[in-house]
Motif scaffolding. Structure first.
Motif, PDB file in Angstrom:
ATOM      1  N   TYR A   1      52.311  18.549  73.916  1.00 32.67           N
ATOM      2  CA  TYR A   1      52.753  18.037  74.317  1.00 32.67           C
ATOM      3  C   TYR A   1      52.768  17.279  73.306  1.00 32.67           C
ATOM      4  O   TYR A   1      53.411  16.108  72.574  1.00 32.67           O
ATOM      5  CB  TYR A   1      51.400  17.298  74.856  1.00 32.67           C
ATOM      6  CG  TYR A   1      51.805  17.012  76.969  1.00 32.67           C
ATOM      7  CD1 TYR A   1      52.651  17.973  77.012  1.00 32.67           C
ATOM      8  CD2 TYR A   1      50.692  17.566  77.464  1.00 32.67           C
ATOM      9  CE1 TYR A   1      52.705  17.682  78.638  1.00 32.67           C
ATOM     10  CE2 TYR A   1      50.503  17.717  78.726  1.00 32.67           C
ATOM     11  CZ  TYR A   1      51.676  17.623  79.620  1.00 32.67           C
ATOM     12  OH  TYR A   1      51.840  17.993  80.442  1.00 32.67           O
TER      13      TYR A   1
ATOM     14  N   ALA B   1      55.807  14.978  70.937  1.00 33.93           N
ATOM     15  CA  ALA B   1      55.784  13.271  70.414  1.00 33.93           C
ATOM     16  C   ALA B   1      55.938  13.499  69.056  1.00 33.93           C
ATOM     17  O   ALA B   1      56.741  12.433  68.680  1.00 33.93           O
ATOM     18  CB  ALA B   1      54.071  13.341  70.262  1.00 33.93           C
TER      19      ALA B   1
ATOM     20  N   ALA C   1      59.733  13.265  69.211  1.00 32.27           N
ATOM     21  CA  ALA C   1      59.819  11.773  70.557  1.00 32.27           C
ATOM     22  C   ALA C   1      60.735  10.932  69.255  1.00 32.27           C
ATOM     23  O   ALA C   1      60.543  10.447  67.804  1.00 32.27           O
ATOM     24  CB  ALA C   1      59.285  11.449  70.734  1.00 32.27           C
TER      25      ALA C   1
ATOM     26  N   LYS D   1      61.294   7.572  68.578  1.00 29.62           N
ATOM     27  CA  LYS D   1      60.271   6.425  68.706  1.00 29.62           C
ATOM     28  C   LYS D   1      60.740   4.938  69.063  1.00 29.62           C
ATOM     29  O   LYS D   1      60.752   4.190  69.595  1.00 29.62           O
ATOM     30  CB  LYS D   1      59.628   5.994  67.366  1.00 29.62           C
ATOM     31  CG  LYS D   1      58.529   7.354  67.440  1.00 29.62           C
ATOM     32  CD  LYS D   1      58.791   8.205  66.362  1.00 29.62           C
ATOM     33  CE  LYS D   1      57.484   9.283  66.331  1.00 29.62           C
ATOM     34  NZ  LYS D   1      57.607  10.893  66.228  1.00 29.62           N
TER      35      LYS D   1
ATOM     36  N   LEU E   1      55.868  10.244  77.822  1.00 25.22           N
ATOM     37  CA  LEU E   1      56.328  10.224  76.420  1.00 25.22           C
ATOM     38  C   LEU E   1      55.927   9.474  74.741  1.00 25.22           C
ATOM     39  O   LEU E   1      55.397  10.092  74.184  1.00 25.22           O
ATOM     40  CB  LEU E   1      58.016  10.334  75.831  1.00 25.22           C
ATOM     41  CG  LEU E   1      58.407  10.396  74.709  1.00 25.22           C
ATOM     42  CD1 LEU E   1      57.864  12.229  73.637  1.00 25.22           C
ATOM     43  CD2 LEU E   1      59.580  10.487  74.680  1.00 25.22           C
TER      44      LEU E   1
ATOM     45  N   LYS F   1      51.828  10.202  74.793  1.00 27.66           N
ATOM     46  CA  LYS F   1      51.517  11.321  74.376  1.00 27.66           C
ATOM     47  C   LYS F   1      52.198  10.947  72.342  1.00 27.66           C
ATOM     48  O   LYS F   1      51.199  11.333  71.892  1.00 27.66           O
ATOM     49  CB  LYS F   1      53.237  12.533  74.343  1.00 27.66           C
ATOM     50  CG  LYS F   1      52.724  12.862  75.757  1.00 27.66           C
ATOM     51  CD  LYS F   1      53.832  13.676  75.979  1.00 27.66           C
ATOM     52  CE  LYS F   1      54.065  14.377  77.556  1.00 27.66           C
ATOM     53  NZ  LYS F   1      54.827  15.000  78.349  1.00 27.66           N
ATOM     54  N   VAL F   2      52.759  10.115  72.304  1.00 30.49           N
ATOM     55  CA  VAL F   2      53.361   9.499  70.375  1.00 30.49           C
ATOM     56  C   VAL F   2      51.925   9.018  69.794  1.00 30.49           C
ATOM     57  O   VAL F   2      51.256   9.114  69.533  1.00 30.49           O
ATOM     58  CB  VAL F   2      54.319   8.461  70.702  1.00 30.49           C
ATOM     59  CG1 VAL F   2      54.399   8.652  69.219  1.00 30.49           C
ATOM     60  CG2 VAL F   2      55.645   9.670  70.920  1.00 30.49           C
TER      61      VAL F   2
ATOM     62  N   TYR G   1      49.516  11.307  69.867  1.00 30.91           N
ATOM     63  CA  TYR G   1      49.968  11.832  68.697  1.00 30.91           C
ATOM     64  C   TYR G   1      49.559  10.954  67.575  1.00 30.91           C
ATOM     65  O   TYR G   1      48.448  11.416  65.902  1.00 30.91           O
ATOM     66  CB  TYR G   1      51.304  12.343  68.700  1.00 30.91           C
ATOM     67  CG  TYR G   1      51.603  13.194  67.694  1.00 30.91           C
ATOM     68  CD1 TYR G   1      51.693  14.611  66.976  1.00 30.91           C
ATOM     69  CD2 TYR G   1      51.947  12.486  65.910  1.00 30.91           C
ATOM     70  CE1 TYR G   1      51.534  15.772  66.502  1.00 30.91           C
ATOM     71  CE2 TYR G   1      52.291  13.021  65.135  1.00 30.91           C
ATOM     72  CZ  TYR G   1      52.340  14.638  64.713  1.00 30.91           C
ATOM     73  OH  TYR G   1      52.794  15.139  63.981  1.00 30.91           O
TER      74      TYR G   1
END
Length: 141
Positions: free
Chosen positions: A63, A67, A70, A72, A127, A130-131, A134
């Motif tokens: 995960y 992230a 990803a 953003k 997501l 998750k970001v 992170y």
């Protein structure tokens, strides 16, 4: 007739103020809680324990890699305040408290929390969460 207009205007103002307090209040509160939690975790050394746990769990590590990679700019939200509003809308305060209690007592594993959230949120919202996780975990503040 004049009283009715006054009541309608008063109610509209009351609704506007209430919405403003909800919007800015949840944003402020969630940002403050996140900041205090991260500060506490860093000052007590628990942040390293959390990082170690995440990095040693293949699912959670996956995960975090997702992230990290990803885009953003395409996320539906990027702050803890926005995330809080989405969670409150889609999951509900009472269910969030129930999840928190179960995690604290050890009756619910992190993977179970994620499975629960997967049923309530879209892939893009997950997501974005998750970001945010992170960024909080690996920020150098």
């Amino acid at each position: 007739m004049r009283i009715i207009k006054f009541l309608v205007v008063f109610l509209l103002i009351l609704v506007g103020v209430g919405y403003g307090l909800y919007y800015f209040g949840t944003n402020f509160a969630s940002e403050k809680i996140a900041e205090e939690t991260v500060t506490e975790f860093k000052s007590t050394g628990q942040m390293e324990t959390v990082k170690s746990y995440v990095e040693n769990d293949p699912v959670l590590a996956g995960y975090m890699e997702e992230a990290k990679a990803a885009d953003k700019d395409s996320l539906p939200f990027t702050t803890t305040g926005e995330a809080t509003r989405v969670l409150i809308q889609k999951v509900g305060i009472s269910e969030l408290n129930d999840i928190k209690t179960k995690v604290e007592t050890g009756t619910m594993a992190p993977q179970e929390v994620i499975q629960e959230l997967e049923t309530k949120l879209t892939e893009e919202e997950l997501l974005a969460l998750k970001v945010i996780a992170y960024n909080e975990l690996y920020s150098e503040q």
